[in-house]
Design a protein around this motif. Structure first.
Motif, mmCIF file in Angstrom:
data_model
loop_
_atom_site.group_PDB
_atom_site.id
_atom_site.type_symbol
_atom_site.label_atom_id
_atom_site.label_comp_id
_atom_site.label_asym_id
_atom_site.label_seq_id
_atom_site.Cartn_x
_atom_site.Cartn_y
_atom_site.Cartn_z
ATOM 1 N N LYS A 39 2.734 -42.861 35.790
ATOM 2 C CA LYS A 39 3.761 -42.074 35.447
ATOM 3 C C LYS A 39 4.976 -42.922 36.096
ATOM 4 O O LYS A 39 5.304 -43.036 37.233
ATOM 5 C CB LYS A 39 3.860 -40.892 36.017
ATOM 6 C CG LYS A 39 4.980 -39.974 35.282
ATOM 7 C CD LYS A 39 5.575 -38.629 35.963
ATOM 8 C CE LYS A 39 4.447 -37.749 35.909
ATOM 9 N NZ LYS A 39 5.032 -36.364 36.724
ATOM 10 N N LEU A 40 6.078 -43.626 35.053
ATOM 11 C CA LEU A 40 6.909 -44.524 35.393
ATOM 12 C C LEU A 40 8.199 -43.676 35.793
ATOM 13 O O LEU A 40 8.991 -43.817 36.903
ATOM 14 C CB LEU A 40 7.152 -45.588 34.394
ATOM 15 C CG LEU A 40 6.055 -46.677 34.214
ATOM 16 C CD1 LEU A 40 6.538 -47.313 32.929
ATOM 17 C CD2 LEU A 40 6.055 -47.442 35.280
ATOM 18 N N LEU A 73 1.196 -33.576 32.507
ATOM 19 C CA LEU A 73 0.696 -34.616 33.154
ATOM 20 C C LEU A 73 0.053 -35.846 32.295
ATOM 21 O O LEU A 73 0.109 -35.642 31.296
ATOM 22 C CB LEU A 73 -0.923 -34.170 33.953
ATOM 23 C CG LEU A 73 -0.563 -33.371 35.099
ATOM 24 C CD1 LEU A 73 -2.116 -32.850 35.404
ATOM 25 C CD2 LEU A 73 -0.200 -34.025 36.225
ATOM 26 N N ALA A 74 0.180 -37.111 32.711
ATOM 27 C CA ALA A 74 0.068 -38.209 31.718
ATOM 28 C C ALA A 74 -1.649 -38.119 31.438
ATOM 29 O O ALA A 74 -2.374 -38.329 32.474
ATOM 30 C CB ALA A 74 0.509 -39.219 32.177
ATOM 31 N N SER A 115 9.886 -39.061 20.039
ATOM 32 C CA SER A 115 8.800 -39.180 21.122
ATOM 33 C C SER A 115 8.118 -40.378 20.753
ATOM 34 O O SER A 115 8.235 -41.099 19.614
ATOM 35 C CB SER A 115 7.777 -38.040 20.497
ATOM 36 O OG SER A 115 7.175 -37.972 19.380
ATOM 37 N N GLY A 116 7.138 -40.770 21.440
ATOM 38 C CA GLY A 116 6.458 -41.969 21.217
ATOM 39 C C GLY A 116 6.496 -43.165 22.294
ATOM 40 O O GLY A 116 7.374 -42.884 23.187
ATOM 41 N N PRO A 117 5.927 -44.362 22.053
ATOM 42 C CA PRO A 117 6.172 -45.188 22.956
ATOM 43 C C PRO A 117 7.596 -45.764 23.180
ATOM 44 O O PRO A 117 8.161 -45.598 22.097
ATOM 45 C CB PRO A 117 5.501 -46.583 22.256
ATOM 46 C CG PRO A 117 4.507 -46.031 21.430
ATOM 47 C CD PRO A 117 4.944 -44.803 20.898
ATOM 48 N N SER A 118 8.216 -45.666 24.463
ATOM 49 C CA SER A 118 9.696 -45.824 24.603
ATOM 50 C C SER A 118 10.146 -46.787 23.796
ATOM 51 O O SER A 118 11.325 -46.958 23.483
ATOM 52 C CB SER A 118 10.109 -45.853 25.998
ATOM 53 O OG SER A 118 9.393 -46.849 26.713
ATOM 54 N N ALA A 119 9.431 -48.122 23.653
ATOM 55 C CA ALA A 119 9.868 -49.285 22.783
ATOM 56 C C ALA A 119 10.415 -49.064 21.497
ATOM 57 O O ALA A 119 11.252 -49.320 21.114
ATOM 58 C CB ALA A 119 8.785 -50.358 23.025
ATOM 59 N N ALA A 160 10.012 -35.086 29.942
ATOM 60 C CA ALA A 160 10.975 -36.225 30.648
ATOM 61 C C ALA A 160 9.861 -37.195 31.133
ATOM 62 O O ALA A 160 10.644 -37.861 32.078
ATOM 63 C CB ALA A 160 11.962 -35.550 31.490
ATOM 64 N N MET A 161 8.868 -37.282 30.691
ATOM 65 C CA MET A 161 7.671 -38.364 31.505
ATOM 66 C C MET A 161 7.790 -39.654 30.384
ATOM 67 O O MET A 161 7.752 -39.420 29.606
ATOM 68 C CB MET A 161 6.603 -37.739 31.537
ATOM 69 C CG MET A 161 5.304 -38.658 32.182
ATOM 70 S SD MET A 161 3.893 -38.266 31.662
ATOM 71 C CE MET A 161 4.155 -38.566 29.801
ATOM 72 N N THR A 162 7.735 -40.767 31.281
ATOM 73 C CA THR A 162 7.542 -42.023 30.644
ATOM 74 C C THR A 162 6.312 -42.558 31.292
ATOM 75 O O THR A 162 6.677 -42.841 32.527
ATOM 76 C CB THR A 162 8.820 -42.714 30.172
ATOM 77 O OG1 THR A 162 8.016 -43.789 29.368
ATOM 78 C CG2 THR A 162 9.429 -43.042 31.485
#
Lengths: 255, 196
Positions: free
Chosen positions: B62-63, B23-24, B81-85, B54-56
């Motif tokens: 949760k996008l 969970l986020a 890992s980390g912010p997807s940017a 596999a969560m972002t």
């Protein structure tokens, strides 16, 4: 010492002699033949005899630019090395920015643009290199591009650069190229064209075959030997037939 | 679902395994947003297995729940890992440069060399334009065996047998310590990952 004096200047009758001399340097390089088939592109290069003590494997005339792009060049090896390095960086830079592979047209244009910029800057000389690039379009159609020291680039069905007799090989290709060549036929045509100026033997040539979506394949020596032997046999038989036919014509005349 | 990636001597295969969804959790903003993501890796006898969630997410939303955080570069696996940017910008840069190296030299970098190159980029970036907030797990199999590297966003890098990132690491390190042994078979390693 300022380097703003251009080395490449126009002659009174509109020639860029430095560029033309660069093209002469290309002619002195070893031969490269490119043939576009129906679904493949073949690049063949002449491997000039190496010195006895030299390791032949380290002389690579066919280089990989990117996943699906292969380049072969004629002319100064050192100049080509610089050009290929610039092209490789550009390909990865394009991939970093666009998250997509650069098209062959884009790469050919980039290399040509680089070559042209060296004919219009102070303190530099043109690259003594012509290159042949093989690859595929997004629609899977095979492509063969040529660049020259002037910075022109164009797509071809088949062509030859460098070597003892560039004109002769080009004429040979013009006579014998047909549309929709299968891969094996494109390979044969490339080898035959190379045999016009190269001594026979798989040690004296190297062939790279590209197909859409597959890594480029460099033909092994044994494979090449078989093809060359086959072609030579074909030539021998054609000669015998011609000789037999003229002999028969001769006897019938006597009667 | 978790994405499992397995680096062996042969071309990588990956299998999707359905485990508990992560969970986020919205944490207080911190310079290094640690932990809502989980990744684990263990080294076996001739393979490395890496798993990443596999969560972002964006804040409490949760996008995506099928986002692949494991990058495959010249046969090595990079779990970022980390912010997807940060993760994707950094990994794209590493990927293109490693590919360029292979094109230039005709040789593939070893896992150790790839990891060292990556950590150098992280360390340099930290001292120039700021850090990439991405922790990594790098795995690969070379001629001299499998290698697993634990790397954090500042560029510290260590060759290890088992590793994990995120808050999940707190719970799973003990687990991995308990069950890992040298020269494991694939099924044994998969079992540990399942437990994690």
């Amino acid at each position: 010492m300022s380097y703003d004096r251009a080395i490449t200047v126009f002659s009174p009758d509109g020639h860029l002699f430095q560029v033309e001399y660069a093209m002469e340097a290309v002619k002195r390089g070893s031969a490269v033949v490119g043939v576009r088939g129906a679904d493949s592109v073949v690049l063949g290069v002449e491997r000039k005899a190496v010195a006895q003590l030299q390791d032949a494997r380290t002389i690579r005339k066919i280089a990989k630019l990117d996943e699906n792009l292969t380049i072969a060049f004629a002319g100064f090896t050192a100049d080509a090395r610089v050009l290929i390095e610039k092209a490789r960086i550009e390909a990865q830079s394009y991939r970093l920015t666009c998250e997509d592979a650069p098209s062959i047209d884009y790469m050919a244009r980039h290399i040509a643009k680089t070559q042209q910029s060296y004919t219009q800057r102070g303190g530099v000389r043109p690259f003594g290199v012509s290159s042949m690039i093989s690859g595929f379009n997004a629609d899977k159609s095979p492509q063969l591009y040529l660049t020259d020291p002037a910075g022109t680039y164009s797509a071809w069905k088949a062509n030859a650069i460098g070597g003892r007799n560039e004109k002769a090989v080009q004429e040979f290709l013009e006579k014998n190229w047909t549309a929709s060549l299968a891969e094996a036929d494109a390979i044969r045509l490339t080898v035959k064209a190379l045999l016009e100026v190269v001594d026979s033997g798989s040690k004296n040539m190297e062939l790279a075959v590209s197909r859409y979506g597959q890594p480029v394949r460099i033909l092994k020596e044994e494979e090449l030997e078989v093809i060359i032997a086959d072609i030579e046999r074909e030539i021998e038989e054609a000669k015998k037939e011609a000789a037999g036919a003229s002999a028969a014509a001769g006897t019938s005349m006597e009667i | 679902p978790f994405w499992l990636k397995c680096a062996e001597g042969t071309p990588t295969q990956f299998a999707k395994s359905s485990l508990t969804r992560l969970l986020a959790v919205n944490l207080r903003a911190s310079p290094h947003k640690m932990g809502t993501e989980a990744m684990f890796a263990v080294k076996g006898k001739d393979f490395v297995i890496i798993a990443a969630d596999a969560m972002t997410a964006f804040s409490v939303m949760k996008l995506k729940d099928d986002y692949d955080k494991i990058w495959e570069v010249e046969g090595k696996l990079f779990a970022a890992s980390g912010p997807s940017a940060d993760a994707s910008n950094f990994m794209e840069f590493i990927e293109k440069n490693i590919n360029l190296h292979t094109l230039r030299t005709g040789l593939k970098l070893s896992t150790k060399a790839s990891a060292n190159y990556t950590r150098n980029e992280l360390a340099q970036s930290l001292r120039k334009k700021g850090s990439y907030q991405t922790d990594l797990l790098i795995g690969g199999v070379d001629a001299d065996g499998p290698k697993l590297y634990f790397m954090d966003y500042m560029g510290s890098s260590e060759s290890v047998n088992k590793a994990a990132h995120g808050y999940g690491a707190m719970f799973t390190f003990g687990l991995m310590d308990r069950y890992w042994k040298p020269d494991m078979e694939l099924e044994e390693a998969k079992d540990i990952i399942r437990k994690c």
